[in-house]
Scaffold this motif. Sequence first.
Motif, short mmCIF file in Angstrom:
data_model
loop_
_atom_site.label_atom_id
_atom_site.label_comp_id
_atom_site.label_asym_id
_atom_site.label_seq_id
_atom_site.Cartn_x
_atom_site.Cartn_y
_atom_site.Cartn_z
N ALA A 2 -10.56 108.15 -46.99
CA ALA A 2 -10.50 109.37 -47.79
C ALA A 2 -9.77 110.47 -47.03
O ALA A 2 -9.06 111.28 -47.63
CB ALA A 2 -11.90 109.83 -48.16
N LYS A 3 -9.92 110.47 -45.69
CA LYS A 3 -9.25 111.49 -44.88
C LYS A 3 -7.74 111.29 -44.93
O LYS A 3 -6.99 112.25 -45.03
CB LYS A 3 -9.76 111.43 -43.45
N LYS A 4 -7.30 110.03 -44.89
CA LYS A 4 -5.86 109.76 -44.95
C LYS A 4 -5.27 110.14 -46.31
O LYS A 4 -4.16 110.65 -46.38
CB LYS A 4 -5.59 108.30 -44.65
N ILE A 5 -6.03 109.92 -47.37
CA ILE A 5 -5.55 110.30 -48.71
C ILE A 5 -5.44 111.82 -48.80
O ILE A 5 -4.45 112.34 -49.31
CB ILE A 5 -6.48 109.73 -49.80
N GLY A 6 -6.43 112.53 -48.28
CA GLY A 6 -6.38 113.99 -48.28
C GLY A 6 -5.23 114.51 -47.45
O GLY A 6 -4.54 115.46 -47.84
N LEU A 7 -4.99 113.90 -46.29
CA LEU A 7 -3.86 114.32 -45.46
C LEU A 7 -2.54 114.04 -46.15
O LEU A 7 -1.60 114.85 -46.07
CB LEU A 7 -3.92 113.60 -44.11
N PHE A 8 -2.46 112.91 -46.85
CA PHE A 8 -1.23 112.58 -47.57
C PHE A 8 -0.95 113.59 -48.68
O PHE A 8 0.19 114.05 -48.83
CB PHE A 8 -1.30 111.16 -48.15
N VAL A 9 -1.97 113.95 -49.42
CA VAL A 9 -1.80 114.91 -50.52
C VAL A 9 -1.40 116.28 -49.96
O VAL A 9 -0.48 116.93 -50.48
CB VAL A 9 -3.09 115.00 -51.37
N ALA A 10 -2.07 116.71 -48.90
CA ALA A 10 -1.74 118.00 -48.30
C ALA A 10 -0.33 117.99 -47.72
O ALA A 10 0.44 118.96 -47.87
CB ALA A 10 -2.75 118.35 -47.21
N GLY A 11 0.04 116.89 -47.08
CA GLY A 11 1.39 116.78 -46.52
C GLY A 11 2.46 116.75 -47.59
O GLY A 11 3.52 117.37 -47.45
N ALA A 12 2.19 116.05 -48.68
CA ALA A 12 3.17 115.99 -49.77
C ALA A 12 3.34 117.36 -50.42
O ALA A 12 4.47 117.77 -50.72
CB ALA A 12 2.72 114.96 -50.81
N ALA A 13 2.24 118.07 -50.62
CA ALA A 13 2.33 119.40 -51.22
C ALA A 13 3.09 120.36 -50.28
O ALA A 13 3.95 121.13 -50.73
CB ALA A 13 0.94 119.95 -51.50
N ALA A 14 2.80 120.29 -48.99
CA ALA A 14 3.49 121.16 -48.03
C ALA A 14 4.97 120.82 -47.96
O ALA A 14 5.82 121.71 -47.86
CB ALA A 14 2.84 121.03 -46.65
N LEU A 15 5.30 119.54 -48.02
CA LEU A 15 6.71 119.13 -48.00
C LEU A 15 7.45 119.64 -49.23
O LEU A 15 8.59 120.13 -49.11
CB LEU A 15 6.82 117.61 -47.90
N LEU A 16 6.84 119.55 -50.40
CA LEU A 16 7.48 120.05 -51.62
C LEU A 16 7.70 121.56 -51.55
O LEU A 16 8.77 122.05 -51.91
CB LEU A 16 6.65 119.68 -52.84
N VAL A 17 6.69 122.29 -51.08
CA VAL A 17 6.84 123.75 -50.97
C VAL A 17 7.95 124.08 -49.98
O VAL A 17 8.78 124.97 -50.22
CB VAL A 17 5.50 124.39 -50.54
N LEU A 18 8.00 123.36 -48.87
CA LEU A 18 9.04 123.60 -47.87
C LEU A 18 10.42 123.31 -48.43
O LEU A 18 11.37 124.08 -48.22
CB LEU A 18 8.77 122.75 -46.62
#
Length: 118
Positions: A2-18
Motif C-alpha cells: 500500500a505504501k508503494k501504491i501511495g508513493l506511486f500516486v504521489a509521484g505521478a501527481a507531482a510529475l504531472l504538476v511539474l
Amino acid sequence: MAKKIGLFVAGAAALLVLLFHLVALVGLAITLAILYYAFKKCLKAPSTFGKVVWALIGCAALVASASNVPALIALVAAYVLYVVYKQWSGVKGERVVSESDDPFVNFEKQWAELQKQY
C-alpha cells in the motif's frame, strides 16, 4: 504494498504538476538570471544614472520573479518528487526482519554466552 501504491500516486501527481508548469519554471529561471545580472551591473556601474537604470531593471525582474506563482508550485512539485524518489528507494519491500537477520539480536545472544563462560 500500500505504501508503494501511495508513493506511486504521489509521484505521478507531482510529475504531472511539474510538467504542466515547466514553462513557468523556465520563466522563473530567466527572470532570476536577469535579476542577478542587474544586481552585478548595478554594483559595478560607474555613474549614478547607470546604478538607477540597473536598479529599475532589477526591481522589474524581482517583481516578475515573485509573481510567478506557477513556477513556485512547480518547485514544490519537484521537491515532492524528490521525497517520493527517496522514499521509494528506501522501501525494500514488505519483508519482515527475522531474529536471525537482526545483528543486534545476534550480538546480544553472543554477549550473553560470553558472560556465562566467564
